[in-house]
Design a protein around this motif. Structure first.
Motif, PDB file in Angstrom:
ATOM      1  N   ASP A 241     -54.282 -28.431 -36.436  1.00 27.37           N
ATOM      2  CA  ASP A 241     -52.991 -29.088 -36.606  1.00 27.37           C
ATOM      3  C   ASP A 241     -52.076 -28.175 -37.416  1.00 27.37           C
ATOM      4  OD1 ASP A 241     -53.645 -29.364 -39.336  1.00 27.37           O
ATOM      5  OD2 ASP A 241     -54.397 -31.403 -39.064  1.00 27.37           O
ATOM      6  N   GLU A 242     -50.847 -28.612 -37.627  1.00 25.39           N
ATOM      7  CA  GLU A 242     -49.857 -27.753 -38.281  1.00 25.39           C
ATOM      8  C   GLU A 242     -50.276 -27.367 -39.697  1.00 25.39           C
ATOM      9  OE1 GLU A 242     -45.045 -27.734 -39.254  1.00 25.39           O
ATOM     10  OE2 GLU A 242     -45.913 -29.235 -37.919  1.00 25.39           O
ATOM     11  N   ARG A 243     -50.919 -28.277 -40.417  1.00 25.81           N
ATOM     12  CA  ARG A 243     -51.348 -27.954 -41.781  1.00 25.81           C
ATOM     13  C   ARG A 243     -52.484 -26.929 -41.781  1.00 25.81           C
ATOM     14  NH1 ARG A 243     -52.559 -33.807 -44.054  1.00 25.81           N
ATOM     15  NH2 ARG A 243     -53.414 -33.889 -41.936  1.00 25.81           N
ATOM     16  N   ASP A 244     -53.427 -27.081 -40.842  1.00 27.50           N
ATOM     17  CA  ASP A 244     -54.508 -26.100 -40.754  1.00 27.50           C
ATOM     18  C   ASP A 244     -53.976 -24.729 -40.346  1.00 27.50           C
ATOM     19  OD1 ASP A 244     -56.449 -27.943 -41.453  1.00 27.50           O
ATOM     20  OD2 ASP A 244     -56.847 -28.529 -39.374  1.00 27.50           O
ATOM     21  N   THR A 245     -53.031 -24.719 -39.410  1.00 28.94           N
ATOM     22  CA  THR A 245     -52.425 -23.462 -38.971  1.00 28.94           C
ATOM     23  C   THR A 245     -51.752 -22.751 -40.130  1.00 28.94           C
ATOM     24  OG1 THR A 245     -52.101 -24.268 -36.711  1.00 28.94           O
ATOM     25  CG2 THR A 245     -50.722 -22.437 -37.427  1.00 28.94           C
ATOM     26  N   GLU A 246     -50.991 -23.502 -40.911  1.00 30.45           N
ATOM     27  CA  GLU A 246     -50.311 -22.893 -42.050  1.00 30.45           C
ATOM     28  C   GLU A 246     -51.328 -22.451 -43.105  1.00 30.45           C
ATOM     29  OE1 GLU A 246     -47.841 -21.069 -44.376  1.00 30.45           O
ATOM     30  OE2 GLU A 246     -47.351 -21.795 -42.364  1.00 30.45           O
ATOM     31  N   ALA A 247     -52.405 -23.205 -43.270  1.00 36.00           N
ATOM     32  CA  ALA A 247     -53.447 -22.806 -44.224  1.00 36.00           C
ATOM     33  C   ALA A 247     -54.097 -21.492 -43.797  1.00 36.00           C
ATOM     34  CB  ALA A 247     -54.494 -23.910 -44.334  1.00 36.00           C
ATOM     35  N   LEU A 248     -54.353 -21.334 -42.485  1.00 36.15           N
ATOM     36  CA  LEU A 248     -54.932 -20.086 -41.997  1.00 36.15           C
ATOM     37  C   LEU A 248     -53.977 -18.923 -42.223  1.00 36.15           C
ATOM     38  CD1 LEU A 248     -57.048 -18.426 -40.526  1.00 36.15           C
ATOM     39  CD2 LEU A 248     -56.057 -19.197 -38.351  1.00 36.15           C
ATOM     40  N   ARG A 249     -52.717 -19.118 -41.884  1.00 37.91           N
ATOM     41  CA  ARG A 249     -51.736 -18.057 -42.099  1.00 37.91           C
ATOM     42  C   ARG A 249     -51.622 -17.702 -43.576  1.00 37.91           C
ATOM     43  NH1 ARG A 249     -47.409 -20.719 -37.914  1.00 37.91           N
ATOM     44  NH2 ARG A 249     -48.057 -19.576 -36.046  1.00 37.91           N
ATOM     45  N   SER A 250     -51.701 -18.702 -44.430  1.00 36.66           N
ATOM     46  CA  SER A 250     -51.633 -18.453 -45.862  1.00 36.66           C
ATOM     47  C   SER A 250     -52.828 -17.630 -46.329  1.00 36.66           C
ATOM     48  CB  SER A 250     -51.569 -19.781 -46.618  1.00 36.66           C
ATOM     49  OG  SER A 250     -51.561 -19.574 -48.005  1.00 36.66           O
ATOM     50  N   MET A 251     -54.033 -17.942 -45.826  1.00 38.88           N
ATOM     51  CA  MET A 251     -55.223 -17.161 -46.191  1.00 38.88           C
ATOM     52  C   MET A 251     -55.069 -15.708 -45.759  1.00 38.88           C
ATOM     53  SD  MET A 251     -58.579 -19.585 -45.574  1.00 38.88           S
ATOM     54  CE  MET A 251     -58.070 -20.500 -44.120  1.00 38.88           C
ATOM     55  N   LEU A 252     -54.502 -15.493 -44.582  1.00 45.59           N
ATOM     56  CA  LEU A 252     -54.326 -14.130 -44.078  1.00 45.59           C
ATOM     57  C   LEU A 252     -53.254 -13.390 -44.864  1.00 45.59           C
ATOM     58  CD1 LEU A 252     -54.622 -14.902 -40.268  1.00 45.59           C
ATOM     59  CD2 LEU A 252     -56.283 -13.686 -41.687  1.00 45.59           C
ATOM     60  N   ARG A 253     -52.149 -14.074 -45.182  1.00 50.23           N
ATOM     61  CA  ARG A 253     -51.083 -13.436 -45.970  1.00 50.23           C
ATOM     62  C   ARG A 253     -51.596 -13.039 -47.348  1.00 50.23           C
ATOM     63  NH1 ARG A 253     -47.631 -17.484 -43.667  1.00 50.23           N
ATOM     64  NH2 ARG A 253     -47.975 -18.788 -45.507  1.00 50.23           N
ATOM     65  N   LYS A 254     -52.471 -13.859 -47.913  1.00 48.26           N
ATOM     66  CA  LYS A 254     -53.006 -13.592 -49.249  1.00 48.26           C
ATOM     67  C   LYS A 254     -53.870 -12.335 -49.259  1.00 48.26           C
ATOM     68  CE  LYS A 254     -55.973 -15.706 -52.782  1.00 48.26           C
ATOM     69  NZ  LYS A 254     -56.791 -16.912 -53.110  1.00 48.26           N
ATOM     70  N   ARG A 255     -54.536 -12.047 -48.149  1.00 46.84           N
ATOM     71  CA  ARG A 255     -55.512 -10.966 -48.115  1.00 46.84           C
ATOM     72  C   ARG A 255     -55.025  -9.692 -47.424  1.00 46.84           C
ATOM     73  NH1 ARG A 255     -57.796 -15.848 -48.023  1.00 46.84           N
ATOM     74  NH2 ARG A 255     -59.794 -16.209 -49.100  1.00 46.84           N
ATOM     75  N   PHE A 256     -54.029  -9.805 -46.530  1.00 48.09           N
ATOM     76  CA  PHE A 256     -53.645  -8.660 -45.712  1.00 48.09           C
ATOM     77  C   PHE A 256     -52.126  -8.496 -45.666  1.00 48.09           C
ATOM     78  CE2 PHE A 256     -57.512 -10.588 -43.924  1.00 48.09           C
ATOM     79  CZ  PHE A 256     -58.402  -9.537 -44.133  1.00 48.09           C
ATOM     80  N   THR A 257     -51.696  -7.263 -45.379  1.00 43.99           N
ATOM     81  CA  THR A 257     -50.266  -6.984 -45.244  1.00 43.99           C
ATOM     82  C   THR A 257     -49.714  -7.610 -43.972  1.00 43.99           C
ATOM     83  OG1 THR A 257     -50.522  -4.895 -46.430  1.00 43.99           O
ATOM     84  CG2 THR A 257     -48.548  -5.146 -45.072  1.00 43.99           C
TER      85      THR A 257
END
Length: 520
Positions: free
Chosen positions: A280-296
């Motif tokens: 869902d939209e919250r999970d999608t944003e959570a995944l993107r947030s995890m990736l932004r936190k770790r990678f450029t």
């Protein structure tokens, strides 16, 4: 006393010698066994090393496939932004379209070199993402997904021949397994020390598919919540997020544990899109947030919108890659690189005269441009035809003006359309009929105007559209018609080119057509 002492000393010494004979014999036996075993030990160690580090193949002789075809392909303009090329494996396996033969790979790199392209390291590419400064006249970033052994045995000698660099995206949990399919850590170490390779993230063990529902439909475990068969339910959001966070962190730890730099970039497994997952939209944003936190930034070959390297890709943290397969010949690769190159609005020359610059959308049959200009009749049952103009080359457009003339408008049954900011987060759609024109916004966050205007009835109308990051303004037949203003979003969210469409659902099947189009 002295005589007794001497005799006692001799007896003690004799006793020690007799007691030490078994130890001496044992020591001599061990030395003999070691001498006999030494060749076998050395052979075992050599065999283990050979299994861990495979032999490399020599690059093919010059003048392989595709050499003659390179001459008819023009390279991209000199000031183009870098394009990311996505490879998988290099080798003789002709069963998979994702395995490029050694001869074709050599020919591709030779074509890149001869056209003046330079390869970028990950550091150079991420510096471009950070600064926006083009890192040279023509550049590409070579990426290889999964970490297959063909990168060491076949690709590395070809890179060395042309003095090029590449990045391997490792499934770290698979390194050293299923030999010889995947690289070993020993091979990874040698590749890193060569200076030709760096290593980035492609999950630890989340590059696989598994059931996501009770029916057993399988999708990427990275971009989907899994079906827990023992419990008869789908993962909760919390369980999914913990699983993905643990996998990403393990992947990073594995690379660091083998003395490799911390990864800066991440490639999605299977390049699956988030809008096609069960998140869902919250999970999608959570995944993107995890990736932004770790990678450029992250890479995908199949985004929901055109995102070649540039400011708009940086803003959303995702870059689109050009996939290279066994069917990609050198001339075709150069043509694709030219198609991906950014084009300025002022450099667009007669867009209706270049069918190859248009990409059909929806159910439009090929070639699309003829349907828009009236040169071809749609097949029976068709009510709509549309095409994007150079979606990759115009993905970074923020300021431009279109002047178009539409003819063949009839009653209320047909209309012509122009989509502005096509492919962006905030596209704007203009529809023009015989009597009316209307402007509508399609983005999720739009709060701007939605308006239209009445027109003097005519089968032909002249349209002028002015696009800036803050507004889209429309005039018809020289008179102001309507304006849609932007919301409070970054300019990069509304960057994008344009698309044309024609629509007809009337009984007469009379189709409108674009008779002229200028861009500036």
């Amino acid at each position: 006393m002295k005589s007794d002492g001497s005799r006692g000393h001799r007896l003690l010494r004799s006793s020690r010698l007799r007691d030490g004979r078994p130890l001496l014999r044992a020591a001599l036996g061990l030395l003999t066994a070691a001498a006999v075993a030494l060749p076998f030990t050395a052979a075992w160690q050599y065999d283990a090393l050979r299994r861990a580090v495979a032999d490399q193949t020599a690059p093919p002789a010059s003048g392989g496939p595709g050499t003659d075809a390179d001459a008819d392909a023009k390279p991209a303009p000199a000031a183009s932004a870098p394009v990311v090329l996505a490879y998988h494996d290099i080798g003789p396996d002709d069963r998979s379209r994702y395995t490029v033969s050694l001869e074709h790979f050599d020919a591709q790199l030779r074509a890149l070199r001869d056209a003046g392209y330079r390869t970028l390291s990950t550091r150079e590419f991420t510096d471009f993402l950070r600064t926006g400064r083009t890192p040279g006249p023509r550049t590409v970033h070579l990426t290889f997904d999964d970490g297959t052994h063909g990168l060491w045995t076949h690709a590395d000698p070809v890179l060395a021949r042309y003095g090029m660099k590449a990045a391997a995206y490792l499934i770290t949990g698979q390194v050293g397994t299923h030999r010889p399919y995947y690289l070993s850590w020993a091979e990874v170490g040698r590749m890193a020390r060569s200076g030709r390779w760096d290593f980035q993230a492609h999950t630890h063990l989340s590059h696989e598919r598994a059931a996501v529902d009770a029916a057993g439909h399988e999708r990427s475990v990275f971009t989907n919540r899994l079906w827990l068969a023992d419990e008869g339910r789908v993962e909760t959001s919390a369980e999914y997020r913990r699983r993905i966070a643990a996998d990403l962190d393990r992947s990073i730890r594995d690379l660091l544990a083998h003395d490799l730099p911390r990864p800066r970039l991440f490639a999605y497994p299977f390049s699956e899109r988030l809008d096609q997952s069960n998140l869902d939209e919250r999970d999608t944003e959570a995944l993107r947030s995890m990736l932004r936190k770790r990678f450029t930034a992250t890479f995908t070959n199949n985004p929901a919108r055109p995102l070649p390297a540039g400011p708009h890709a940086v803003a959303v943290g995702q870059v689109q890659r050009l996939e290279v397969t066994r069917d990609t010949d050198p001339a075709g690769l150069l043509r694709e690189l030219a198609r991906w190159a950014p084009v300025a609005p002022g450099d667009v020359d007669r867009p209706l005269s270049h069918p190859g610059h248009w990409q059909a959308t929806g159910d439009t049959e090929q070639p699309a441009l003829g349907l828009l200009t009236g040169d071809r009749r749609p097949r029976g049952g068709t009510a709509h035809a549309s095409a994007d103009y150079r979606p990759l080359g115009t993905a970074g457009w923020t300021d431009y003006r279109l002047r178009a003339t539409v003819g063949g408008l009839h009653g209320t049954s047909n209309s012509a359309g122009i989509t502005l900011r096509a492919g962006s987060e905030h596209p704007v759609s203009l529809s023009v009929g015989r009597n009316t024109a209307s402007l509508a916004t399609d983005g999720r966050k739009d709060t701007g105007d939605r308006r239209g205007c009445r027109l003097d009835p005519s089968a032909t109308h002249r349209i002028t559209v002015s696009v800036t990051p803050r507004r889209v303004r429309v005039s018809v037949d020289g008179e102001p018609c309507t304006t849609v203003r932007a919301g409070r979003w970054p300019a990069t969210e509304s960057a994008g080119g344009f698309a044309l469409s024609v629509h007809n659902d009337g009984p007469e099947r009379q189709w409108p057509r674009f008779t002229s189009l200028k861009v500036g």
